[in-house]
Design a protein around this motif. Structure first.
Motif, PDB file in Angstrom:
ATOM      1  N   THR A  50       0.796  -1.228   0.000  1.00 26.91           N
ATOM      2  CA  THR A  50       0.000   0.000   0.000  1.00 26.91           C
ATOM      3  C   THR A  50       0.831   1.281   0.000  1.00 26.91           C
ATOM      4  OG1 THR A  50      -0.148  -0.121   2.417  1.00 26.91           O
ATOM      5  CG2 THR A  50      -1.938  -1.116   1.140  1.00 26.91           C
ATOM      6  N   PRO A  81       1.777  -3.757 -10.690  1.00 33.36           N
ATOM      7  CA  PRO A  81       1.054  -2.629 -10.113  1.00 33.36           C
ATOM      8  C   PRO A  81      -0.144  -2.235 -10.973  1.00 33.36           C
ATOM      9  CG  PRO A  81       3.018  -1.850 -11.221  1.00 33.36           C
ATOM     10  CD  PRO A  81       3.071  -3.354 -11.279  1.00 33.36           C
ATOM     11  N   SER A  82      -1.008  -1.417 -10.414  1.00 35.13           N
ATOM     12  CA  SER A  82      -2.138  -0.875 -11.162  1.00 35.13           C
ATOM     13  C   SER A  82      -1.622   0.052 -12.264  1.00 35.13           C
ATOM     14  CB  SER A  82      -3.069  -0.112 -10.227  1.00 35.13           C
ATOM     15  OG  SER A  82      -2.398   1.016  -9.677  1.00 35.13           O
ATOM     16  N   TRP A  83      -2.506   0.367 -13.208  1.00 33.79           N
ATOM     17  CA  TRP A  83      -2.059   1.208 -14.328  1.00 33.79           C
ATOM     18  C   TRP A  83      -1.579   2.568 -13.844  1.00 33.79           C
ATOM     19  CZ3 TRP A  83      -3.957   5.973 -15.447  1.00 33.79           C
ATOM     20  CH2 TRP A  83      -5.172   6.344 -14.857  1.00 33.79           C
ATOM     21  N   SER A  85       1.432 -10.209  -8.868  1.00 28.71           N
ATOM     22  CA  SER A  85       0.833  -9.369  -9.916  1.00 28.71           C
ATOM     23  C   SER A  85       1.546  -8.034  -9.947  1.00 28.71           C
ATOM     24  CB  SER A  85      -0.663  -9.170  -9.661  1.00 28.71           C
ATOM     25  OG  SER A  85      -0.876  -8.421  -8.478  1.00 28.71           O
ATOM     26  N   SER A 145       0.344  -1.256  -4.737  1.00 35.94           N
ATOM     27  CA  SER A 145      -0.708  -2.006  -5.441  1.00 35.94           C
ATOM     28  C   SER A 145      -0.227  -3.351  -5.960  1.00 35.94           C
ATOM     29  CB  SER A 145      -1.326  -1.200  -6.598  1.00 35.94           C
ATOM     30  OG  SER A 145      -0.457  -1.122  -7.709  1.00 35.94           O
ATOM     31  N   GLN A 146       1.061  -3.677  -5.832  1.00 38.45           N
ATOM     32  CA  GLN A 146       1.517  -5.005  -6.221  1.00 38.45           C
ATOM     33  C   GLN A 146       1.068  -6.046  -5.194  1.00 38.45           C
ATOM     34  OE1 GLN A 146       5.864  -4.239  -7.102  1.00 38.45           O
ATOM     35  NE2 GLN A 146       5.383  -5.556  -8.837  1.00 38.45           N
ATOM     36  N   ARG A 147       0.701  -7.220  -5.695  1.00 38.79           N
ATOM     37  CA  ARG A 147       0.306  -8.322  -4.824  1.00 38.79           C
ATOM     38  C   ARG A 147       1.489  -9.259  -4.666  1.00 38.79           C
ATOM     39  NH1 ARG A 147      -4.923  -9.901  -3.600  1.00 38.79           N
ATOM     40  NH2 ARG A 147      -5.144 -11.991  -2.673  1.00 38.79           N
ATOM     41  N   GLN A 166      -0.246   3.352 -10.851  1.00 39.20           N
ATOM     42  CA  GLN A 166       1.062   3.196 -10.221  1.00 39.20           C
ATOM     43  C   GLN A 166       2.135   2.886 -11.252  1.00 39.20           C
ATOM     44  OE1 GLN A 166       1.752   3.897  -7.220  1.00 39.20           O
ATOM     45  NE2 GLN A 166      -0.175   3.818  -6.090  1.00 39.20           N
TER      46      GLN A 166
END
Length: 825
Positions: A154, A243-245, A241, A209-211, A247
């Motif tokens: 986060t 990061p989000s687009w 996974s 945002s990475q899992r 990020q």
């Protein structure tokens, strides 16, 4: 009882960890409205002004009451918070029903607002405390159990300071949200905020945002934090996974800025991304330390100040284009939103964006003078949605600085404008008001005053805006054309170079940082000192008396300092730097030159010692052995200095540290020489001879650490007035071998291994020393110096000097003999 505001691992903020500095413009709307509020507050009619003050006060009281409520209840159980919410809500209903609308001298609505906000914040805090203190994670925390889990990062991983030791390994604090525990049929889905404590360079590259999947042991969080637990992670993360687009876009822009800044000198290339987007991953540690002491740390924390600069540029362009007020506000909001993407939408950036949104609304509606009311409403909203902010030093600094600018700056500006140009009066008033407002928080945090912060911020301030704007444009251009981005960062580098110079000179001034009692004691002392000073300055004769006393004290210090505490001492020959638990010595090699024998564990302390001695050139560095407490500060030696060559131990021990040391020396493009017995150098007044270790034998000792210590380079230094024996960390085995080969006499003896108990009494006696120097950290965990070693030194008649008790130690020649003087603490 209200607990102290503090920051734990989950609330880490660059502004607060490194910070301790004056937050001049800590929220976007404060930066946008400073010039409006500072120039317009006193020009309206008294009735309108009183009306605005009353309206602002009606919001200030609920905001402060809500802040105090969250601050208190974060340290209590969820049930306590629920009880407070119910009781206060009942009290509010009683007031609404029983008190007429104009009751309590017209303050009935204010009382209702305060009670309603307190009840709402108490309920929210109780709900949040209950959420993190119950559930699967809470049970695992109680058991101290280890589990496999999946989590979403986060916030950016934050590197922890590295300390001396046998091996250095990067450690990180990572804010995350656990979303599942276990695997297969035992997998449990949940959403719980935690903080991960991990080590290894693999963590540095993680993006919000990475899992990830990790294995770790659960432990309790720090009291008062809205966390389900702390996870002590074993091993590297497994990325599940990307990061989000958003990020991902942010990382592309940030990495482009870092690459473009690569054309700048090292200190500037590390600072520019910090100024622009808060990326301090490449920031020089000495620059970071200078910023802290000069009160400039806030410049490297993304806050409303960055948003204010971007929004201000957008408003200026819109005004030039003739756009109406509403269109300017929209353009400012869009500019702030774009900057938030570049800076990476972390929680701190989003909070600043929210405060910037208040600025845009205020600007669009033309109500820019309602600053205190807007600040109060923003504080109220943020505390309601995120009660954990109540214990955040960064949040407290931001709010206090902004309040100081809005409340104090206009009045101070008007008074100062009678004696100086209006622009200078306004700049000085803003800096002084912000610093005065954050001083109580700084005392609570660190127990010190930074009077140099005001002039430092005044001098650095004009360079911040051009560096930030050019950096933002370079970040946007870099993915499209790197050459253009590099052209843009060159003038930005000039601005950052100026800021670095201001910080360096400000940090080096006498009394740049004044010690002050910390905590509640310091606040009480400040509460007593400030009214006394104000009363004294408001009346003519007390003011003259106070100024006369201050002038006399300054004159006394100026006259007596060169006599009583002259540093560096004239014609010094050897200096043992106080670098904590480690070794760092300087051997005189002529004016402005010194040979460095070991560099201590910290580059900041190493550079500070060299600067205090006026050393600008290092013809030779001798690193006795590759332990971090002797080589960790090597970068501080290279900072702004020419280095001739580096001598290292010939023994093939300390594999990882030796390899890392060789890599560092190659990076600095410096010659690496292997020490050999009888190698000799004549530099200035000093003649240095290597007397150990032997090229033929390699005494081992107990364990790998002892083998590395026994491989230490031992140096004999001779001057016209006497000699010194610098023995590294040699232990019993190597000491016995040196005795067999013959030990040259020396009046000054650098006690090996910080006064460890592993010594040969005959070695101490054979040195013939009259003075024994021990470099040791105060309160260290190793028991250094050992009582037996101190007793043996007393038996041979040596006078003992310790850096933990006396600070820096210097060897000088007086009347044809060597003597030791200390700088003192």
């Amino acid at each position: 009882m209200v607990g102290p505001i503090r920051v734990g691992a989950s609330a880490f903020n660059p502004n607060t960890n490194a910070g301790l500095g004056c937050v001049l413009v800590s929220s976007a709307w404060a930066g946008t409205m400073t010039r409006f509020s500072a120039s317009a507050v006193v020009h309206d009619g008294d009735a309108a002004e009183n009306s605005r003050r009353a309206h602002a006060l009606h919001l200030v009281l609920p905001a402060l009451a809500s802040w105090a409520t969250a601050l208190t209840l974060l340290g209590c159980s969820a049930s306590a918070g629920a009880v407070v919410a119910v009781v206060v809500l009942a009290g509010m209903l009683i007031v609404v029903v029983m008190v007429p609308a104009e009751g309590i001298a017209g303050w009935r609505n204010v009382v209702v607002a305060v009670l309603g906000c307190v009840a709402a914040v108490a309920g929210t805090t109780a709900f949040r405390v209950h959420a993190v203190s119950t559930g699967p994670v809470a049970a695992l925390v109680e058991q101290r159990a280890s589990r496999v889990m999946e989590a979403v990062v986060t916030d950016d991983p934050r590197a922890l300071p590295q300390h001396g030791g046998l091996f250095r390994r990067e450690s990180f604090v990572v804010s995350a949200r656990v979303e599942s525990i276990g695997a297969g049929a035992d997998r449990v889905a949940l959403r719980a905020p935690v903080v991960l404590l991990a080590s290894g360079g693999e963590w540095r590259s993680l993006l919000p945002s990475q899992r990830i999947a990790v294995t770790g042991r659960f432990a309790p969080p720090n009291p008062g934090e809205l966390l389900a637990g702390t996870v002590l992670v074993r091993g590297p993360p497994r990325v599940l996974s990307g990061p989000s687009w958003m990020q991902g876009v942010a990382e592309v822009l940030r990495s482009g800025l870092r690459e473009a800044a690569g054309v700048l000198p090292p200190a500037q290339r590390g600072l520019l991304p910090g100024l622009v987007v808060g990326d301090v991953s490449r920031m020089d540690e000495q620059v970071r330390a200078d910023f802290k002491e000069a009160g400039l740390s806030h410049l490297t924390a993304v806050s409303g100040a960055n948003l204010a600069i971007v929004a201000g540029a957008a408003v200026a362009l819109a005004r030039t284009a003739g756009l109406p007020l509403a269109a300017r506000a929209v353009l400012a909001a869009l500019a702030m939103l774009a900057f938030a993407v570049v800076a990476r939408p972390s929680p701190s950036v989003l909070r600043a964006l929210l405060m910037g949104g208040v600025a845009a609304v205020a600007l669009g509606t033309g109500r820019v003078r309602d600053g205190v009311a807007a600040l109060s409403a923003t504080v109220l909203g943020l505390i309601f949605f995120d009660p954990a902010l109540a214990r955040s030093y960064g949040f407290a600094l931001s709010v206090c600085a902004t309040a100081g600018i809005l409340v104090l700056a206009p009045r101070w500006r008007d008074r100062l404008s009678r004696r100086m140009p209006r622009w200078a009066a306004e700049a000085t008033a803003v800096a002084a008001a912000a610093q005065a407002a954050v001083t109580p928080v700084l005392i609570l945090m660190s127990g010190q005053l930074t009077p140099v912060a005001i002039p430092a911020n005044l001098l650095a301030g004009p360079a911040v805006a051009p560096a930030t704007l050019l950096g933002v444009v370079a970040a946007l251009v870099a993915p499209l054309h790197m050459g253009t981005a590099q052209l843009l960062v060159r003038p930005a580098g000039l601005a950052t170079g100026w800021i670095i110079g201001v910080a360096e000179h400000a940090a080096g001034l006498p009394l740049a940082v004044i010690p002050w009692p910390g905590g509640v004691t310091g606040l009480i002392a400040l509460a007593v000192a400030v009214p006394v000073a104000v009363l004294a300055l408001r009346h003519r004769w007390p003011r003259w008396i106070l100024l006369a006393v201050a002038g006399g004290a300054i004159a006394a210090v100026a006259v007596t300092a060169p006599i009583v505490a002259r540093w560096p001492p004239r014609d010094w020959l050897l200096v043992m730097c106080d670098v904590g638990q480690g070794d760092a010595l300087l051997v005189a090699a002529g004016p402005g030159r010194a040979v460095v024998v070991d560099a201590g564990p910290d580059p900041v302390l190493m550079d500070r010692c060299l600067r205090s001695m006026g050393v600008r050139e290092v013809p030779l560095v001798i690193l006795t052995h590759p332990h971090a407490d002797h080589i960790g500060g090597l970068d501080g030696v290279f900072r702004g200095r020419e280095v001739g060559a580096v001598v290292v131990t010939p023994q093939g021990v300390g594999g990882r540290e030796s390899a890392r040391l060789s890599s560092d020396l190659a990076r600095h493009r410096v010659v690496e020489w292997v020490a050999r017995p009888d190698a000799r150098w004549r530099l200035g007044p000093s003649e240095l001879t290597i007397i150990g270790p032997s090229a033929e034998t390699s005494p081992q000792g107990a364990g790998e650490g002892a083998a590395v210590n026994n491989a230490s380079v031992v140096v004999h230094v001779r001057w016209a007035a006497g000699a010194a024996l610098l023995s590294g960390d040699v232990e019993t085995e190597a000491q016995a071998e040196l005795l067999l080969r013959g030990l040259p006499p020396a009046e000054i003896f650098k006690v090996p291994h910080h006064g460890s108990g592993r010594y040969d009494p005959a070695f101490f006696a054979a040195s013939g020393a009259r003075a024994a120097l021990i470099s040791v950290g105060a309160g260290n965990d190793y028991g250094h110096p050992a009582p037996s070693a101190l007793a043996q030194l007393h038996r041979i008649g040596a006078r003992i000097y310790r850096t933990d008790l006396s600070g820096d130690l210097a060897v000088v020649a007086r009347d044809g003999a060597l003597s030791v003087i200390s700088r003192g603490h």
